[in-house]
Design a protein around this motif. Structure first.
Motif, PDB file in Angstrom:
ATOM      1  N   ALA A  30     118.676  75.417 -95.235  1.00 54.78           N
ATOM      2  CA  ALA A  30     119.294  76.507 -94.446  1.00 54.78           C
ATOM      3  C   ALA A  30     119.358  77.809 -95.227  1.00 54.78           C
ATOM      4  O   ALA A  30     119.763  78.847 -94.694  1.00 54.78           O
ATOM      5  N   PHE A  31     119.012  77.754 -96.523  1.00 57.28           N
ATOM      6  CA  PHE A  31     118.969  78.982 -97.331  1.00 57.28           C
ATOM      7  C   PHE A  31     120.358  79.607 -97.493  1.00 57.28           C
ATOM      8  O   PHE A  31     120.480  80.786 -97.803  1.00 57.28           O
ATOM      9  N   TYR A  32     121.427  78.805 -97.270  1.00 56.59           N
ATOM     10  CA  TYR A  32     122.784  79.389 -97.408  1.00 56.59           C
ATOM     11  C   TYR A  32     123.004  79.922 -98.810  1.00 56.59           C
ATOM     12  O   TYR A  32     123.753  80.861 -99.032  1.00 56.59           O
ATOM     13  N   ALA A  33     122.370  79.292 -99.794  1.00 60.12           N
ATOM     14  CA  ALA A  33     122.636  79.691-101.193  1.00 60.12           C
ATOM     15  C   ALA A  33     121.897  80.973-101.551  1.00 60.12           C
ATOM     16  O   ALA A  33     122.114  81.553-102.605  1.00 60.12           O
ATOM     17  N   VAL A  34     120.997  81.414-100.680  1.00 58.26           N
ATOM     18  CA  VAL A  34     120.185  82.596-101.024  1.00 58.26           C
ATOM     19  C   VAL A  34     120.261  83.673 -99.945  1.00 58.26           C
ATOM     20  O   VAL A  34     119.584  84.690-100.036  1.00 58.26           O
ATOM     21  N   ASP A  35     121.090  83.433 -98.941  1.00 55.88           N
ATOM     22  CA  ASP A  35     121.397  84.459 -97.938  1.00 55.88           C
ATOM     23  C   ASP A  35     120.153  85.110 -97.323  1.00 55.88           C
ATOM     24  O   ASP A  35     120.009  86.338 -97.304  1.00 55.88           O
ATOM     25  N   ARG A  36     119.233  84.292 -96.944  1.00 54.53           N
ATOM     26  CA  ARG A  36     117.998  84.757 -96.278  1.00 54.53           C
ATOM     27  C   ARG A  36     117.758  83.891 -95.050  1.00 54.53           C
ATOM     28  O   ARG A  36     118.264  82.765 -94.975  1.00 54.53           O
ATOM     29  N   THR A  37     116.957  84.395 -94.135  1.00 59.43           N
ATOM     30  CA  THR A  37     116.552  83.562 -92.990  1.00 59.43           C
ATOM     31  C   THR A  37     115.589  82.482 -93.487  1.00 59.43           C
ATOM     32  O   THR A  37     114.579  82.824 -94.126  1.00 59.43           O
ATOM     33  N   PRO A  38     115.904  81.234 -93.237  1.00 62.33           N
ATOM     34  CA  PRO A  38     114.958  80.205 -93.663  1.00 62.33           C
ATOM     35  C   PRO A  38     113.626  80.364 -92.933  1.00 62.33           C
ATOM     36  O   PRO A  38     113.590  80.750 -91.771  1.00 62.33           O
ATOM     37  N   ARG A  39     112.579  80.104 -93.662  1.00 62.40           N
ATOM     38  CA  ARG A  39     111.245  80.212 -93.076  1.00 62.40           C
ATOM     39  C   ARG A  39     110.898  78.905 -92.362  1.00 62.40           C
ATOM     40  O   ARG A  39     110.923  77.839 -92.964  1.00 62.40           O
ATOM     41  N   PHE A  40     110.627  79.011 -91.082  1.00 64.44           N
ATOM     42  CA  PHE A  40     110.165  77.831 -90.333  1.00 64.44           C
ATOM     43  C   PHE A  40     108.680  77.689 -90.621  1.00 64.44           C
ATOM     44  O   PHE A  40     107.907  78.614 -90.348  1.00 64.44           O
ATOM     45  N   MET A  41     108.299  76.578 -91.215  1.00 68.65           N
ATOM     46  CA  MET A  41     106.920  76.419 -91.654  1.00 68.65           C
ATOM     47  C   MET A  41     106.062  75.812 -90.544  1.00 68.65           C
ATOM     48  O   MET A  41     106.542  75.056 -89.722  1.00 68.65           O
ATOM     49  N   ASP A  42     104.775  76.189 -90.599  1.00 72.45           N
ATOM     50  CA  ASP A  42     103.861  75.780 -89.522  1.00 72.45           C
ATOM     51  C   ASP A  42     102.692  74.964 -90.041  1.00 72.45           C
ATOM     52  O   ASP A  42     102.228  74.035 -89.391  1.00 72.45           O
ATOM     53  N   THR A  43     102.208  75.297 -91.242  1.00 71.07           N
ATOM     54  CA  THR A  43     101.058  74.573 -91.770  1.00 71.07           C
ATOM     55  C   THR A  43     101.002  74.734 -93.285  1.00 71.07           C
ATOM     56  O   THR A  43     101.601  75.668 -93.825  1.00 71.07           O
ATOM     57  N   ALA A  44     100.324  73.811 -93.935  1.00 64.91           N
ATOM     58  CA  ALA A  44     100.223  73.896 -95.403  1.00 64.91           C
ATOM     59  C   ALA A  44      98.925  73.235 -95.836  1.00 64.91           C
ATOM     60  O   ALA A  44      98.480  72.259 -95.227  1.00 64.91           O
ATOM     61  N   LYS A  45      98.337  73.800 -96.880  1.00 62.47           N
ATOM     62  CA  LYS A  45      97.072  73.227 -97.408  1.00 62.47           C
ATOM     63  C   LYS A  45      96.997  73.573 -98.893  1.00 62.47           C
ATOM     64  O   LYS A  45      97.229  74.736 -99.266  1.00 62.47           O
ATOM     65  N   GLY A  46      96.749  72.570 -99.727  1.00 63.15           N
ATOM     66  CA  GLY A  46      96.665  72.870-101.165  1.00 63.15           C
ATOM     67  C   GLY A  46      98.000  73.378-101.678  1.00 63.15           C
ATOM     68  O   GLY A  46      99.031  72.756-101.425  1.00 63.15           O
ATOM     69  N   ASP A  47      97.981  74.519-102.366  1.00 60.25           N
ATOM     70  CA  ASP A  47      99.247  75.052-102.900  1.00 60.25           C
ATOM     71  C   ASP A  47      99.834  76.130-101.996  1.00 60.25           C
ATOM     72  O   ASP A  47     100.757  76.847-102.389  1.00 60.25           O
ATOM     73  N   MET A  70     107.755  92.197 -94.471  1.00 63.01           N
ATOM     74  CA  MET A  70     107.348  90.849 -94.035  1.00 63.01           C
ATOM     75  C   MET A  70     108.019  90.530 -92.687  1.00 63.01           C
ATOM     76  O   MET A  70     109.236  90.612 -92.577  1.00 63.01           O
ATOM     77  N   LYS A  71     107.190  90.164 -91.698  1.00 56.84           N
ATOM     78  CA  LYS A  71     107.751  89.834 -90.370  1.00 56.84           C
ATOM     79  C   LYS A  71     108.380  88.446 -90.411  1.00 56.84           C
ATOM     80  O   LYS A  71     107.773  87.519 -90.916  1.00 56.84           O
ATOM     81  N   THR A  72     109.595  88.318 -89.907  1.00 58.29           N
ATOM     82  CA  THR A  72     110.205  86.976 -89.858  1.00 58.29           C
ATOM     83  C   THR A  72     110.843  86.716 -88.488  1.00 58.29           C
ATOM     84  O   THR A  72     111.718  85.851 -88.372  1.00 58.29           O
ATOM     85  N   ILE A  73     110.387  87.465 -87.486  1.00 62.08           N
ATOM     86  CA  ILE A  73     111.051  87.401 -86.177  1.00 62.08           C
ATOM     87  C   ILE A  73     111.026  85.997 -85.579  1.00 62.08           C
ATOM     88  O   ILE A  73     112.018  85.505 -85.072  1.00 62.08           O
ATOM     89  N   ARG A  74     109.918  85.319 -85.729  1.00 64.67           N
ATOM     90  CA  ARG A  74     109.786  83.978 -85.114  1.00 64.67           C
ATOM     91  C   ARG A  74     110.698  82.979 -85.843  1.00 64.67           C
ATOM     92  O   ARG A  74     111.377  82.162 -85.209  1.00 64.67           O
ATOM     93  N   SER A  75     110.760  83.079 -87.164  1.00 62.89           N
ATOM     94  CA  SER A  75     111.695  82.206 -87.910  1.00 62.89           C
ATOM     95  C   SER A  75     113.127  82.493 -87.481  1.00 62.89           C
ATOM     96  O   SER A  75     113.918  81.574 -87.264  1.00 62.89           O
ATOM     97  N   GLU A  76     113.444  83.775 -87.305  1.00 63.22           N
ATOM     98  CA  GLU A  76     114.808  84.137 -86.890  1.00 63.22           C
ATOM     99  C   GLU A  76     115.130  83.563 -85.522  1.00 63.22           C
ATOM    100  O   GLU A  76     116.186  82.972 -85.290  1.00 63.22           O
ATOM    101  N   GLN A  77     114.167  83.689 -84.601  1.00 59.41           N
ATOM    102  CA  GLN A  77     114.385  83.162 -83.246  1.00 59.41           C
ATOM    103  C   GLN A  77     114.569  81.641 -83.288  1.00 59.41           C
ATOM    104  O   GLN A  77     115.491  81.084 -82.691  1.00 59.41           O
ATOM    105  N   LEU A  78     113.692  80.994 -84.037  1.00 59.14           N
ATOM    106  CA  LEU A  78     113.760  79.522 -84.108  1.00 59.14           C
ATOM    107  C   LEU A  78     115.057  79.073 -84.784  1.00 59.14           C
ATOM    108  O   LEU A  78     115.685  78.094 -84.372  1.00 59.14           O
ATOM    109  N   PHE A  79     115.482  79.841 -85.805  1.00 62.44           N
ATOM    110  CA  PHE A  79     116.723  79.468 -86.507  1.00 62.44           C
ATOM    111  C   PHE A  79     117.902  79.557 -85.534  1.00 62.44           C
ATOM    112  O   PHE A  79     118.761  78.674 -85.489  1.00 62.44           O
TER     113      PHE A  79
END
Ligand code: KE4
Length: 427
Positions: A27-44, A1-10
């Motif tokens: 910040a996802f500190y409790a799960v030790d992952r890069t937080p996902r910067f969200m862009d859009t959402a629809k439904g579930d 899974m690509k997360t480069i943009r979330s990493e850059q934004l973080f």
């Protein structure tokens, strides 16, 4: 899974925003992952800035009971925007929303809008103190009621994982009147009333605790709180920021048939826009300025765009109460999938569309049992789901939330992924 943009934004966010986020749990500190910067959402579904799409079980921590970007809500909000965003003057929509709140939660015969759950709770505590002329309040360890100073004591939610259960910067004087009892422990409450005769203004409780993970009230616990507060001339405050309009159309107080003196709301009442509300008995609420001596105010309280979203959301829920049955059935499927995969290696607490998977063999009934959970196992479970496009709470001590938009197929997909995630762990 690509997360480069979330990493850059973080990285750039951390230069300008504390922890790179505007609320700690993100910040996802409790799960030790890069937080996902969200862009859009629809439904579930929710999509991050790298284009990864997830089935969403955070639902913005509760407001999203209809699913993201519900057409009716969006259309009404768009229409309202053309009429201006804010006037700083009373509007008809505030009357409509006040009436809707009272209709759906009759104990809130008088209510006031604010801009967050924190503000609602802070104001309810103030009016309880003003009405009773007493200073002390009782809260429960592991329950979270927003970040106002006097309540940041043994708090839940983000305070449980960012190791600031008693936050820095809060003067001891501001918490000396906050007494802490144990959730579901009647004797701990009785002891505090005995030790503090005629000085307790109110007991504030999450009728279903959801900020140490989901912890249900034991049978009779809420009824006990109702009785002991009445007996001692204290007020009972139900903090329904999460449970309001979620457990049922009338919230936890309808579900459990307990009538509090004051209720606080947030999340769903704003339909995704920033609204909190507090309210209750007329004789209490008439203490509030400008009628009474308890001051409370807010520039954007009752904002025309926010009230539009709130009104439309509550109208949709009111028109289709079957939503709660659908939410119950969907969430029950997730509960069953977890139990099939993990048996007694985990404790699943669920009520309606609120659920938590605790990584402990203990039955989680309070703060003490909640913290026996293995947060490292939870982090692995979370990470597996995230890698498989399931976005759930990034902390053991939060709840999963479902929406009416969660499809049968997505629930089935989630059941499979939760099962695989649990099977991938060594218990
Ligand atoms: P807000 O000020 O965040 O709108 O509401 C505070 C609040 C009050 N009462 C209860 C029972 C709550 O759960 C909350 C806020 N809930 C958390 C989720 N556990 C909000 C998420 C966050 O802090 O980012």
């Amino acid at each position: 899974m690509k997360t480069i943009r979330s990493e850059q934004l973080f990285e750039s966010a951390k230069k300008r925003i504390p922890g790179g986020v505007n609320s700690p749990v993100r910040a996802f500190y409790a799960v030790d992952r890069t937080p996902r910067f969200m862009d859009t959402a629809k439904g579930d579904r929710i999509v991050d800035v790298d284009g990864n799409e997830y089935i969403d079980y955070v639902c913005s921590w509760g407001p999203g009971i209809l699913g993201h970007a519900h057409k009716r809500v969006i259309d009404k909000v768009k229409e309202a925007c053309d009429k201006g965003l804010t006037y700083g003057a009373p509007t008809e929509k505030e009357v409509l929303l006040a009436n809707l709140i009272s209709e759906l939660i009759p104990s809130m015969e008088v209510n006031r809008l604010v801009s967050s759950g924190t503000e609602a709770v802070m104001s309810a505590i103030r009016v309880a103190r003003g009405y009773t002329k007493r200073d002390k309040i009782i809260k429960f360890r592991g329950c979270y009621h927003g970040h106002s100073d006097s309540l940041l004591v043994k708090a839940g939610s983000g305070a449980m994982t960012t190791s600031v259960p008693d936050s820095a910067g809060v003067p001891a004087d501001d918490t000396k009147n906050t007494l802490v009892a144990e959730y579901n422990d009647i004797s701990s409450v009785e002891a505090l009333f005995k030790e503090n005769p005629e000085t307790i203004a109110a007991v504030i409780v999450e009728p279903v605790a959801a900020n140490m993970g989901v912890v249900l009230p034991k049978p009779g616990f809420l009824k006990f709180l109702r009785e002991i507060t009445k007996k001692h001339g204290s007020l009972l405050i139900f903090d329904e920021v999460i449970t309001g309009f979620r457990l049922s159309l009338g919230g936890a107080q309808e579900y459990y048939q307990i009538k509090p003196d004051l209720t606080t709301l947030g999340k769903i009442v704003g339909g995704g826009m920033p609204i909190g509300a507090y309210g209750g008995r007329r004789d209490i609420m008439q203490m509030i300025s400008p009628d009474g001596p308890v001051y409370q105010a807010g520039t954007l309280s009752g904002n025309p765009i926010a009230t539009t979203a709130g009104i439309e959301t509550l109208k949709i829920l009111k028109e289709d109460p079957e939503i709660y049955k659908r939410l119950e059935e969907k969430t029950k499927k997730l509960e069953q999938a977890v139990k099939e995969a993990a048996g007694d290696h985990v404790c699943v607490n669920r009520i309606g569309s609120l659920m938590s998977v605790f990584f402990t063999k203990e039955k989680v009934v309070d703060y003490e049992s909640a913290v026996t959970s293995d947060i490292h196992q939870y982090a692995k479970y979370f990470g597996y789901l995230l890698d498989h496009n399931i976005y759930t709470a990034p902390s053991q001590f939060e709840a999963m939330f479902l929406s009416d938009a969660h499809t049968k197929e997505d629930i089935e997909m989630t059941c499979k992924m939760m099962g695989d995630a649990l099977c991938s762990l060594e218990f």
